[in-house]
Design an enzyme around this catalytic site. Sequence first.
Site: not given
Ligand code: NAP
Length: 341
Positions: A58, A197-198, A200, A202
């Site tokens: 990252y 990506s819980p 998805a 956003g």
């Molecule tokens: N192991 C793997 O291969 C893998 C792959 C992907 C991710 N990950 C890990 O999982 C974590 C989370 O996944 P992710 O970042 O892909 O997706 P995510 O957590 O589903 O989405 C994060 C995005 O959603 C929006 N958000 C967050 N909280 C919100 C709320 N309360 N209301 C409205 N929008 C909200 C924000 O974007 P905006 O405000 O810009 O809309 C934020 O950057 C990553 O940080 C990483 O540590 C691991």
Amino acid sequence: MRYLDVGTPKISAIGLGTWQFGSREWGYGTPYAEREARAIVRRALELGVTLFDTAEIYGLGRSERILGEAIAGDRDRVFLATKLLPVAPFPAVVQQRAVASANRLGVSRLDLYQVHQPNPVVPDTVIMRGMRTLQRIGLVGEVGVSNYPLARWKAAEEALGSRVLSNQVRYSLATPGPADDLVPYAERTGHVVIAYSPLAQGFLSGRYDGSNRPRNRVRSFNALFLPVNQDRAAGLLRVLREVADAHDASFAQIALAWLIRSPAVVAIPGASSVAQLESNVAAAEIELTDDEWQALRDAAVQFRPAGGPAVLPRLLRARLGSAPLGSAPLAQPGEQGGDEG
Ligand SMILES: NC(=O)c1ccc[n+]([C@@H]2O[C@H](COP(=O)([O-])OP(=O)(O)OC[C@H]3O[C@@H](n4cnc5c(N)ncnc54)[C@H](OP(=O)(O)O)[C@@H]3O)[C@@H](O)[C@H]2O)c1
């Protein structure tokens, strides 16, 4: 906050994902990397979050550095998870990379060290030799994997010779597959599914639609945000709205509460602001009824997003900001686009 009961130091049911920290593909810029990210971590600690997830890849190490600086002084309150990018993951390399991660994080122990992806060539019998040594010398507490199918998770554990605590996988109401196999396995056997990506990315916040698409690099390649999938998600979003209204909660909070209703699942949403983090943490207090959980699951299973090669031209057009996005018919569902984090 709720914590898991799996014989480890405290692991909060809502953690914090930090791929966003210092990473160009999320595009949150310098003020976020230099100030907001730290504020998010500090507030998370105040609210009882213990699980913080990062990876050596990252921001090419920047996420680990930012996180390490933000938790300095509170190391004992953190369950710190990072990941090995399994390129040439021979035992000596695994050990050397763990030391490098610990140095960037400013810690002497990684509470959870995860193999970021299954390696298609190097077997887990080799990778886990490195992990075993790291556990023996005390640099690593628990070992985890990520993006592993169930059979390979079990095989990795056999190769390690002791528990591979967790499997970090894409898991949300837009991608509910792990509820079929990984989650029941984890519940039965004292393992943990870490939902990445819980929200998805956003998509499940309900904040985006065909006329308001997120523009950063990660999400411009995520097929979920194409108008065709916004249309296909109408049923899921309708149920999400009904449940959210019943709890006076946001879509995002219900999406998280749905995941962590299982005692074997933790979610690690990323956050672009302190307010988002606060809202996500509050989801741990929401109790869904059996009927609500099932209605959401049914709607999630019925959501069949368009994906795979069929949507590539649309994604490219959308990224270039040209051409209508919702026109030609598409092949049925497949893999979604989007960079792997
Ligand atoms: N192991 C793997 O291969 C893998 C792959 C992907 C991710 N990950 C890990 O999982 C974590 C989370 O996944 P992710 O970042 O892909 O997706 P995510 O957590 O589903 O989405 C994060 C995005 O959603 C929006 N958000 C967050 N909280 C919100 C709320 N309360 N209301 C409205 N929008 C909200 C924000 O974007 P905006 O405000 O810009 O809309 C934020 O950057 C990553 O940080 C990483 O540590 C691991």
